[in-house]
Design a protein around this motif. Structure first.
Motif, mmCIF file in Angstrom:
data_model
loop_
_atom_site.group_PDB
_atom_site.id
_atom_site.type_symbol
_atom_site.label_atom_id
_atom_site.label_comp_id
_atom_site.label_asym_id
_atom_site.label_seq_id
_atom_site.Cartn_x
_atom_site.Cartn_y
_atom_site.Cartn_z
ATOM 1 N N TYR A 62 -19.629 14.659 108.299
ATOM 2 C CA TYR A 62 -18.608 13.644 108.532
ATOM 3 C C TYR A 62 -17.176 14.147 108.340
ATOM 4 N N ASP A 94 -11.164 12.453 99.627
ATOM 5 C CA ASP A 94 -11.527 11.126 100.123
ATOM 6 C C ASP A 94 -12.381 10.400 99.096
ATOM 7 N N PHE A 107 -19.749 5.426 101.557
ATOM 8 C CA PHE A 107 -18.764 5.099 102.584
ATOM 9 C C PHE A 107 -18.520 3.597 102.648
ATOM 10 N N GLU A 108 -19.602 2.834 102.603
ATOM 11 C CA GLU A 108 -19.488 1.385 102.700
ATOM 12 C C GLU A 108 -18.683 0.821 101.535
ATOM 13 N N HIS A 109 -18.990 1.294 100.324
ATOM 14 C CA HIS A 109 -18.330 0.741 99.142
ATOM 15 C C HIS A 109 -16.852 1.132 99.091
ATOM 16 N N SER A 164 -24.071 6.932 103.040
ATOM 17 C CA SER A 164 -23.736 5.690 103.744
ATOM 18 C C SER A 164 -23.274 4.612 102.770
ATOM 19 N N LYS A 165 -23.936 4.524 101.621
ATOM 20 C CA LYS A 165 -23.567 3.510 100.637
ATOM 21 C C LYS A 165 -22.210 3.819 99.999
ATOM 22 N N GLY A 167 -15.012 2.003 101.657
ATOM 23 C CA GLY A 167 -14.304 1.691 102.897
ATOM 24 C C GLY A 167 -13.945 2.908 103.724
ATOM 25 N N ILE A 168 -14.770 3.954 103.639
ATOM 26 C CA ILE A 168 -14.546 5.174 104.419
ATOM 27 C C ILE A 168 -15.262 5.020 105.758
ATOM 28 N N GLU A 169 -14.509 5.092 106.840
ATOM 29 C CA GLU A 169 -15.101 4.958 108.174
ATOM 30 C C GLU A 169 -15.029 6.306 108.891
ATOM 31 N N ARG A 170 -16.156 6.948 109.000
ATOM 32 C CA ARG A 170 -16.248 8.221 109.700
ATOM 33 C C ARG A 170 -17.494 8.219 110.577
ATOM 34 N N HIS A 171 -17.430 8.925 111.683
ATOM 35 C CA HIS A 171 -18.584 9.059 112.561
ATOM 36 C C HIS A 171 -19.205 10.439 112.357
#
Length: 271
Positions: A168, A146, A261-263, A258-259, A265-269
């Motif tokens: 995650y 990923d 993922f944001e950059h 978190s940064k 575009g990874i969306e995980r909970h």
């Protein structure tokens, strides 16, 4: 000033400790002596916890602080008999939710970290195995990745990969830039097919030298000069290749992840 704090939970205590530490961090100049008491899930354990807190109160003359995530109000009341300042993490949310949902809380224990979704649990295990197998360039087949973290040795790649995997289920690999890579100032051919998944980590040279000195005392690898050169070359390389970069010197693993993922575009909970 020194104060004793107990994180008490009917489960692992991770939630109480995480939230509690975030709150305590706002009070500079106060030293907190913290203790985690997990799995306080029956009256006997609650009474034992209360006795321990009460004893601390008598020894220090200042009432301890309890950050509590126990769901059973009966157990909370037992611990409260210790005389501690009780901070119930769930309390502000329960009554409004009960009103909104038209339902009462169950009070069941051990719900926060229960294995309620085995597919997610398996995803975390698989992602952790992936991170270990693809650590420091051990395996450079990144087809299932990923994200691939890039940076000089000891810049925070491995712990960040493991955190993303454990919490995650993200398949995170990392590639350490070698002196040869840095001399050429060219993206290694093995990374080029995965350019969209690359993310760079950097760090302050002084901090890097300190970390490396602990690992290899007295080596060229740990000298400030070597660290400065590697970081400068890595910065040039990542700028040239347009790879996003984050400085990890004063950034927590949680924030780093978190940064990233944001950059990307990874969306995980969080599992």
């Amino acid at each position: 000033m020194r104060r004793t704090v107990f994180f008490i939970s009917d489960s692992t205590g991770i939630t109480a400790e995480t939230i509690g530490n975030s709150i305590l961090a706002q009070f500079e100049g106060v030293h907190f002596d913290t203790h985690r008491l997990p799995f306080v899930d029956d009256a006997i354990k609650a009474e034992a916890a209360a006795l321990r807190i009460k004893t601390k109160y008598a020894q220090e003359g200042q009432r301890p602080i309890v950050v509590n995530t126990m769901a059973d109000r009966r157990l909370c009341d037992i611990v409260a008999e210790s005389g501690a300042l009780m901070m119930d993490v769930f309390a502000p949310f329960m009554e409004p939710l009960e009103d909104e949902l038209g339902a009462k809380r169950s009070g069941a224990v051990n719900r926060s970290h229960g294995l309620v979704d085995f597919d997610r649990y398996e995803a975390r295990i698989n992602a952790t195995n992936y991170a270990l197998a693809h650590d420091d360039g051990l395996d450079v087949n990144y087809n299932e990745s990923d994200v691939v973290l890039v940076g000089v040795s000891r810049s925070g790649k491995t712990p960040t990969c493991l955190y993303m995997a454990l919490h995650y289920g993200v398949c995170a690999a990392n590639y350490p830039l070698t002196d040869d890579d840095l001399d050429k100032l060219e993206l290694p051919s093995r990374l080029k097919p995965y350019r969209s998944r690359l993310f760079g980590l950097t760090i302050d040279p002084m901090r890097l030298a300190q970390i490396r000195e602990q690992r290899r005392p007295g080596s060229k690898y740990a000298t400030l000069k070597q660290c400065q050169w590697e970081l400068a070359q890595a910065d040039k390389l990542m700028r040239r290749e347009n790879i996003p970069v984050l400085n990890t010197t004063h950034t927590s693993i949680e924030e780093i992840s978190s940064k990233i993922f944001e950059h990307l575009g990874i969306e995980r909970h969080m599992y």
